[in-house]
Design a protein around this motif. Structure first.
Motif, mmCIF file in Angstrom:
data_model
loop_
_atom_site.group_PDB
_atom_site.id
_atom_site.type_symbol
_atom_site.label_atom_id
_atom_site.label_comp_id
_atom_site.label_asym_id
_atom_site.label_seq_id
_atom_site.Cartn_x
_atom_site.Cartn_y
_atom_site.Cartn_z
ATOM 1 N N ILE A 133 -43.090 67.256 0.438
ATOM 2 C CA ILE A 133 -43.605 66.821 -0.861
ATOM 3 C C ILE A 133 -42.477 66.986 -1.867
ATOM 4 O O ILE A 133 -41.998 68.095 -2.089
ATOM 5 N N LYS B 294 -44.498 63.275 7.400
ATOM 6 C CA LYS B 294 -45.248 64.473 7.080
ATOM 7 C C LYS B 294 -45.849 65.072 8.345
ATOM 8 O O LYS B 294 -46.440 64.359 9.154
ATOM 9 N N THR C 195 -59.989 71.440 -12.064
ATOM 10 C CA THR C 195 -58.659 70.910 -12.330
ATOM 11 C C THR C 195 -58.746 70.010 -13.561
ATOM 12 O O THR C 195 -59.750 69.349 -13.781
ATOM 13 N N ARG D 19 -52.832 60.183 0.694
ATOM 14 C CA ARG D 19 -52.046 60.281 -0.545
ATOM 15 C C ARG D 19 -53.039 60.475 -1.681
ATOM 16 O O ARG D 19 -54.217 60.151 -1.546
ATOM 17 N N THR D 20 -52.569 60.931 -2.807
ATOM 18 C CA THR D 20 -53.511 61.203 -3.890
ATOM 19 C C THR D 20 -53.151 60.496 -5.189
ATOM 20 O O THR D 20 -53.933 60.480 -6.114
ATOM 21 N N HIS E 110 -59.792 68.554 -0.429
ATOM 22 C CA HIS E 110 -60.747 68.294 -1.505
ATOM 23 C C HIS E 110 -61.360 66.905 -1.415
ATOM 24 O O HIS E 110 -62.489 66.692 -1.823
ATOM 25 N N PHE E 111 -60.584 65.984 -0.925
ATOM 26 C CA PHE E 111 -61.043 64.594 -0.973
ATOM 27 C C PHE E 111 -62.200 64.352 -0.037
ATOM 28 O O PHE E 111 -63.130 63.629 -0.361
ATOM 29 N N ASN F 83 -54.603 70.732 -3.952
ATOM 30 C CA ASN F 83 -55.070 69.456 -4.477
ATOM 31 C C ASN F 83 -54.258 68.299 -3.918
ATOM 32 O O ASN F 83 -54.427 67.168 -4.314
ATOM 33 N N ARG F 84 -53.320 68.627 -3.051
ATOM 34 C CA ARG F 84 -52.533 67.615 -2.353
ATOM 35 C C ARG F 84 -51.796 66.662 -3.274
ATOM 36 O O ARG F 84 -51.837 65.439 -3.079
ATOM 37 N N PHE G 231 -50.974 72.546 -4.574
ATOM 38 C CA PHE G 231 -50.765 72.289 -3.155
ATOM 39 C C PHE G 231 -52.097 71.921 -2.504
ATOM 40 O O PHE G 231 -52.190 70.950 -1.753
ATOM 41 N N ASP H 23 -48.964 64.461 -4.707
ATOM 42 C CA ASP H 23 -47.931 63.707 -3.988
ATOM 43 C C ASP H 23 -46.538 64.223 -4.306
ATOM 44 O O ASP H 23 -45.602 64.033 -3.526
ATOM 45 N N ARG I 279 -55.196 73.844 5.251
ATOM 46 C CA ARG I 279 -55.559 73.748 3.842
ATOM 47 C C ARG I 279 -56.716 72.802 3.648
ATOM 48 O O ARG I 279 -56.826 71.779 4.316
ATOM 49 N N TYR I 280 -57.529 73.224 2.728
ATOM 50 C CA TYR I 280 -58.768 72.559 2.423
ATOM 51 C C TYR I 280 -58.503 71.148 1.919
ATOM 52 O O TYR I 280 -57.603 70.921 1.123
#
Lengths: 346, 346
Positions: free
Chosen positions: B146, A3, A96, B63-64, A54-55, B119-120, B117, B122, A51-52
């Motif tokens: 992705i 990535k 979400t 990773r999410t 969120h985590f 919210n990332r 996107f 996976d 890009r933002y």
DNA sequence: AGCATCAATGTAACCGATTACATTGTTTTT
DNA sequence: AAAAACAATGTAATCGGTTACATTGATGCT
């Protein structure tokens, strides 16, 4: 293959020779940052494909902007309509959804609750499964002050808001209508008395009988899972009754439809021999012949109301527990399956 | 009123006089930690009500464990069945779903894609909206490696796997069946040729005609949004045709049903005057009279396959792009709406 | 001119996990 | 008995934001 590196506020800050605090503030449109600086930052962010994350925010703010939704099943017209309503509101407000279905099983419901708890949802919207007995698996949310709203299939809990219709009234009106059509031996098909919706509909049915001096008879109450197949099986039971009932009020349309099909196959005429009423105003109610009398049920609105109420809660708009129950209007829709008044001519 | 403080690995470490590294390892059941220490840590975690913080991990691991799902609508039997399939697999594998509906609108689809996107997610599972023209809004995923899988309403993209049925074959079989029943003037109701499913079904229809030396006629192709109402409107158009067609093959059951109801109201007999076939094996197909011939379509399995394939991808199990298309089996289900062979006796 | 006020920006701690690398103590090898 | 190997644990950097508090420079007031 690997990535590409993500762009962060650190990258933006470095390139523009400002601090990350300024970048962070600019990106949230904080009025304290000058317009000029903001513009520079926005432009660069765009350009570099920032890009933002969120985590990072969630970790810091201890919020997730995520709402957990548990429903009995997704593939029912009613539920998917409710979810559409929830989704529209949540989306608008930047939340979400995590959606899970319990498949009407208490243990799946518990597992889903746990998953959502561990995913740190900010709030919960729940409609209970058939066989959920107690709601202890939701205590974890209450304890952590995570707001929980039940809709449709609700539970009585001092700390939770409920969004639903007046099931008792709906059932009362449907039953009164059948009685007005001259029916006296009215079968009520319903599901587990664990769920308020079925308890209330039964109560409305009983009330209607009582108000018209019709004695209540246990044997006219059939309990199953309200599937179409269950409706067909109920038909077999009904055909054994002597005398035959002259009306059937099912607690949902699917079951009513299954039952109608089976009874028609057995040679009964609807509504002349047996009148029918359902509940939900599912699309099949206008496909079955004759079209099914039913209670219209504002699913989309119910979803919107539940989501709005939850989000208000989260934003501290609602005086907490100001509302404990939100009742939506429902209405009786009379169609051919119950119309016996002109049948005088027969 | 305020949220109670969360228990973290730091708290556990402090109480047990071990390092956070040991706690972290123990909690993931790393074999390098001794059994005794692990037990102590597990017990204390349980006792103190520790809960895992996904965000800290996500931040660190980039990773999410989240999968984005975009569907045209949730409240269709088929789609909600697919989602049920996706959900079961994802849940099992420890993934969370973010579900959004495009309501058949390209711009909503784009907005949802952006949200996911950011919210990332996976990986992505997508079924396209009616009016999506190009799929540039999915490029952002591709660029970041992705994985993106289309199902049912797919798009041709070298980097994406597609999961679907052989729509052409399904339509071919349905049309051949109608022809075998003696039908010659077969109307095909379908939707926008932007979507593969409709293009392919049309191709199957044409192929069947060609194989039976029936000339293709443009005016027999009706294009609408396949809703039940659209079916009713199509009926009006059909009633203007002279001679009347002797069969209708609709690209979904809902539309077929709307059309059947309207034609019946107009006095036509089904299948004697007009035979009918649909697509999807929606539950209404067994409610309408006569029951609707249709193509059975493995929604649940499609969901499972798509999710499994995606997760394998994420886990690096699949040799990348080993599969580009997964075709599921579909089958023609013949019901009364198209059975004209015994009608000889009439 | 001198001081208070304020707008704009910067500094650094913090959120809670993961993990490469370092350290310690114990067992095995020769 | 010294060296090597290993098992168990610890140290500290890192992920990418938020925000209380500090700093700077410009403006206003008397």
């Amino acid at each position: 293959m690997t990535k590409p590196k993500e762009v962060t506020i650190y990258d933006l800050a470095r390139k523009l020779n400002v601090s990350i605090a300024t970048v962070s503030r600019a990106l949230k449109d904080d009025p304290v940052v000058s317009k000029k600086t903001k513009k520079k930052i926005f432009d660069l962010a765009e350009e570099m494909g920032y890009r933002y994350n969120h985590f990072a925010r969630n970790l810091r703010e201890q919020r997730t902007y995520t709402i957990g939704v548990i429903v009995p099943r997704l593939n029912s017209y009613f539920m998917s309509t409710v979810i559409a309503g929830i989704e529209s509101v949540a989306n608008n407000e930047g939340y979400t959804l995590i959606i899970s279905q319990s498949s009407e099983k208490a243990d799946k419901e518990m597992a889903s609750a746990k998953t959502m708890f561990n995913n740190r949802v900010d709030g919960m919207l729940v409609s209970l499964a058939y066989d959920t007995e107690d709601i202890a698996h939701f205590d974890q949310f209450i304890k952590k002050n995570i707001p929980l709203i039940f809709f449709d299939r609700v539970a009585d809990h001092p700390d939770c808001t409920n969004v639903l219709i007046d099931n008792r009234k709906g059932a009362y009106e449907a039953t009164c209508h059948l009685i007005a059509q001259g029916c006296q031996r009215i079968v009520h098909i319903t599901a587990t008395p664990k769920r308020n919706v079925y308890v209330d509909r039964l109560a409305g049915y009983k009330q209607a009988l009582a108000d018209h001096q019709i004695p209540f008879d246990d044997k006219y109450i059939l309990i199953n899972n309200l599937s179409q197949e269950a409706g067909a099986q109920a038909a077999a039971t009904i055909l054994q009754m002597n005398p035959l009932p002259d009306a059937i009020f099912a607690a949902n349309d699917n079951c009513a439809v299954g039952c109608m099909i089976a009874l028609k196959k057995a040679g009964l005429r609807i509504p002349q021999d047996i009148a029918f009423a359902g509940f939900n105003n599912d699309p099949v109610s206008t496909v079955i012949e004759p079209n099914l009398t039913t209670i219209n049920y504002p699913g989309y609105k119910m979803g919107e109301m539940a989501a709005t109420s939850l989000i208000n809660h989260l934003n501290g708009v609602n005086s907490i527990d100001s509302t404990n129950t939100i009742l939506l209007r429902s209405e009786l829709i009379i169609r051919a399956s119950s119309l016996r008044t002109k049948s005088d001519s027969e």
